[in-house]
Design an enzyme around this catalytic site. Structure first.
Site, mmCIF file in Angstrom:
data_model
loop_
_atom_site.group_PDB
_atom_site.id
_atom_site.type_symbol
_atom_site.label_atom_id
_atom_site.label_comp_id
_atom_site.label_asym_id
_atom_site.label_seq_id
_atom_site.Cartn_x
_atom_site.Cartn_y
_atom_site.Cartn_z
ATOM 1 N N GLU A 208 -9.194 -34.250 29.967
ATOM 2 C CA GLU A 208 -8.360 -32.808 29.765
ATOM 3 C C GLU A 208 -9.976 -32.345 30.095
ATOM 4 O O GLU A 208 -11.150 -31.741 30.300
ATOM 5 C CB GLU A 208 -8.405 -32.601 27.924
ATOM 6 C CG GLU A 208 -6.589 -31.591 27.584
ATOM 7 C CD GLU A 208 -5.828 -32.438 28.311
ATOM 8 O OE1 GLU A 208 -5.234 -31.981 29.327
ATOM 9 O OE2 GLU A 208 -5.061 -33.161 27.535
ATOM 10 N N THR B 219 -10.484 -32.731 33.211
ATOM 11 C CA THR B 219 -11.832 -33.332 34.295
ATOM 12 C C THR B 219 -11.244 -33.320 35.378
ATOM 13 O O THR B 219 -11.394 -33.362 36.345
ATOM 14 C CB THR B 219 -11.442 -35.000 33.158
ATOM 15 O OG1 THR B 219 -9.345 -35.459 32.982
ATOM 16 C CG2 THR B 219 -12.269 -35.153 32.194
ATOM 17 N N SER C 66 19.968 -22.874 38.224
ATOM 18 C CA SER C 66 19.352 -23.466 37.582
ATOM 19 C C SER C 66 19.660 -22.584 36.224
ATOM 20 O O SER C 66 20.237 -21.274 36.307
ATOM 21 C CB SER C 66 17.684 -23.122 37.275
ATOM 22 O OG SER C 66 16.904 -23.505 36.384
ATOM 23 N N ALA D 257 5.205 -26.117 27.106
ATOM 24 C CA ALA D 257 4.612 -26.999 26.348
ATOM 25 C C ALA D 257 3.590 -27.742 26.281
ATOM 26 O O ALA D 257 2.999 -28.468 25.498
ATOM 27 C CB ALA D 257 6.136 -27.129 25.339
ATOM 28 N N GLY D 258 3.048 -28.012 27.505
ATOM 29 C CA GLY D 258 2.070 -28.900 28.057
ATOM 30 C C GLY D 258 2.371 -29.973 28.417
ATOM 31 O O GLY D 258 2.488 -30.901 28.894
ATOM 32 N N SER E 37 4.689 -30.411 31.525
ATOM 33 C CA SER E 37 4.868 -29.952 32.927
ATOM 34 C C SER E 37 6.844 -30.566 33.394
ATOM 35 O O SER E 37 6.644 -30.820 33.635
ATOM 36 C CB SER E 37 4.437 -31.410 33.380
ATOM 37 O OG SER E 37 3.968 -30.921 34.258
ATOM 38 N N SER F 72 7.015 -27.879 35.057
ATOM 39 C CA SER F 72 7.256 -28.186 36.544
ATOM 40 C C SER F 72 6.849 -28.619 37.494
ATOM 41 O O SER F 72 7.874 -28.944 38.449
ATOM 42 C CB SER F 72 5.745 -26.487 36.636
ATOM 43 O OG SER F 72 4.661 -27.038 36.844
ATOM 44 N N ASP G 114 -0.487 -34.187 37.798
ATOM 45 C CA ASP G 114 1.033 -33.607 36.900
ATOM 46 C C ASP G 114 1.870 -34.130 37.551
ATOM 47 O O ASP G 114 3.009 -34.945 37.071
ATOM 48 C CB ASP G 114 1.328 -32.104 36.497
ATOM 49 C CG ASP G 114 0.575 -31.589 35.393
ATOM 50 O OD1 ASP G 114 -0.056 -32.106 34.564
ATOM 51 O OD2 ASP G 114 0.361 -30.513 35.258
HETATM 52 P P1 ADP Z 1 4.445 -26.338 31.937
HETATM 53 O O1 ADP Z 1 3.423 -26.934 31.533
HETATM 54 O O2 ADP Z 1 6.216 -26.632 31.385
HETATM 55 O O3 ADP Z 1 4.926 -27.562 33.533
HETATM 56 P P2 ADP Z 1 4.509 -23.891 34.135
HETATM 57 O O4 ADP Z 1 4.068 -22.755 33.579
HETATM 58 O O5 ADP Z 1 3.827 -25.015 34.629
HETATM 59 O O6 ADP Z 1 4.589 -25.155 32.768
HETATM 60 O O7 ADP Z 1 6.069 -23.942 34.499
HETATM 61 C C1 ADP Z 1 7.389 -23.730 33.750
HETATM 62 C C2 ADP Z 1 7.736 -22.458 34.961
HETATM 63 O O8 ADP Z 1 8.499 -23.750 36.150
HETATM 64 C C3 ADP Z 1 8.287 -22.000 34.570
HETATM 65 O O9 ADP Z 1 8.215 -20.728 33.968
HETATM 66 C C4 ADP Z 1 10.195 -22.421 36.034
HETATM 67 O O10 ADP Z 1 9.334 -21.045 36.036
HETATM 68 C C5 ADP Z 1 9.899 -23.322 35.527
HETATM 69 N N1 ADP Z 1 10.757 -24.516 35.349
HETATM 70 C C6 ADP Z 1 10.434 -25.235 34.649
HETATM 71 N N2 ADP Z 1 11.902 -25.776 34.494
HETATM 72 C C7 ADP Z 1 12.824 -25.041 34.924
HETATM 73 C C8 ADP Z 1 14.427 -25.322 34.992
HETATM 74 N N3 ADP Z 1 15.130 -26.433 34.841
HETATM 75 N N4 ADP Z 1 15.135 -25.199 36.124
HETATM 76 C C9 ADP Z 1 14.058 -23.520 37.238
HETATM 77 N N5 ADP Z 1 12.866 -23.824 36.559
HETATM 78 C C10 ADP Z 1 11.939 -24.568 35.924
HETATM 79 MG MG MG Z 2 3.342 -26.689 35.187
#
Ligand code: ADP
Ligand code: MG
Length: 392
Positions: free
Chosen positions: A34, A36, A68, A133-134, A136, A138, A182
């Protein structure tokens, strides 16, 4: 498989036709390593069974439309517009809704690779990766969209190229200053294995986790406390690492080992030293975890997880009361190891537990949260899973 179904339904609602296919990519959890990544060190994440699905089809014009289940309205632009939208100027927010910049950013990053005429696409996204929630979500949305476009645009990319497109989307389209861990964890995912990643060379190695054969489960305890990369805490930690490396006369903390700690203690103030000690010892713990997994198997890694948590709590100071309660309670109830995972200041903890202990430990953590008057945690198990794929 409900998210797969939701993606198909959303696609039908959006377009009134059948998708060409549904592609998906997993979220990930970081087993160890973490803070790192930006110190050019080592991480050991694995892709999880929670996935994001992209139902998609080519269009006969040059427009790209994304929807979405996460958002009320679809976003539509022409492929030509992508070049004017991205990269987003540093310090500003994207000109499209932020969620759509993850998907459109991937299209922009991959579009730069295209040689022949662009093809418009419709994409409908649904996910069962918890957001923020960590785990990913994203990287999962980026990986799913990248996998869909890779096939619809006949790009023939390998998993590393898919990960690089996701990272560009996240850094340059969304504007989040994150590393490539990630995306690599998601696109290189393999059932029953974690991905060892050297963040300097981007070399990777698949490391069998052996949880299932050993009768173990990895519990995720999501505290429901939202982390934010924009908090000053994250910046302060990065600055301290850079300062520490400069004082040691090295390019990054990757170049130091535990043998350098006495010298580091003399050179820097106490806070900077403790930040540096976390990174140096955490890099060593990742290497140790890999070698224990390869020699003894997963039962041997518990103490490394516990030491990692102590280092983040005491030296890097990124834990919070909810995460400490989750870790302490899991350990008190017999978990082999437990630690907070992710950037800190919220998010989730993980605990390595006997399969028979999943329910009792989850119950004990829920009770401890209730007694402390914390928001009820969301507790579930994660399994090392495969990377992007075409589902239908
Ligand atoms: P995480 O730890 O979940 O990756 P992030 O802040 O990096 O948190 O990414 C979360 C963001 O990614 C959300 O706020 C949204 O903008 C986008 N995202 C994630 N999943 C979806 C989805 N299924 N549809 C649309 N946007 C999404
Ligand atoms: Mg993310």
């Amino acid at each position: 498989m409900t998210a797969l179904h939701d993606a198909r339904t959303l696609f039908a609602d959006l377009t009134g036709r059948e998708q060409d296919g549904v592609w998906s990519a997993p979220g990930r959890v970081n087993l160890i390593g973490e803070h790192t990544d930006y110190n050019e060190g080592f991480v050991l994440p694995f892709a999880i069974q929670h996935r994001t699905f992209a139902a998609a089809a080519a269009r006969d014009d040059d427009r790209i439309r994304v929807a979405s289940t996460f958002a009320d309205h679809p976003v539509e632009v022409s492929l030509g517009d992508l070049k004017t939208l991205f990269p987003t100027a540093p310090g500003t927010i994207p000109a499209v809704p932020e969620w759509s910049a993850y998907a459109l950013g991937v299209a922009w990053a991959l579009g730069a690779l295209r040689v022949d005429a662009p093809i418009g696409v419709d994409i409908a996204i649904a996910s069962d990766v918890p957001v923020g929630a960590g785990l990913s979500s994203s990287a999962a949305i980026e990986g799913a969209v990248a996998a869909a476009l890779d096939e619809l645009w006949a790009l023939g990319l390998d998993p590393v190229a898919l990960a690089q497109a996701g990272r560009r989307a996240e850094n340059e389209a969304v504007g989040a200053p994150t590393g490539i861990m990630d995306q690599m964890a998601s696109t290189l995912g393999r059932a029953d294995a974690a991905t060892f990643l050297d963040c300097r060379t981007l070399e990777t190695r698949s490391i069998p986790t052996g949880f299932e054969a050993a009768g173990l489960e990895l519990l995720v305890i999501d505290t429901q406390v939202k982390h934010a990369h924009s908090t000053g805490g994250y910046r302060e930690r990065r600055d301290a690492c850079e300062r520490g490396a400069a004082l040691l006369g090295i390019r990054s903390l990757r170049d130091a080992t535990t043998a350098d700690l006495p010298r580091a203690a003399e050179l820097m103030d106490d806070t900077t030293f403790r930040r540096v000690r976390h990174v140096i010892t955490e890099n060593q713990r990742v290497l140790d975890t890999v070698s224990v997994l390869e020699t003894e198997g997963p039962r041997g890694i518990g103490d490394l997880l516990v030491a990692s948590h102590a280092s983040m709590r005491d030296d890097f100071e990124i834990s919070i009361a909810e995460l400490d309660t989750a870790v302490d309670t899991a350990l008190a109830q017999g978990a082999l190891g437990a630690r907070m995972t992710g950037g800190g200041f919220g998010g989730a903890a993980i605990a390595l537990v006997e399969r028979s202990q999943v329910a009792p430990i989850a119950d004990a953590v829920e009770r401890a949260f209730a007694e402390a008057r914390f928001t009820a945690p969301h507790i579930f198990t994660v399994t090392p899973s495969d990377g992007p794929r075409r589902d239908t």
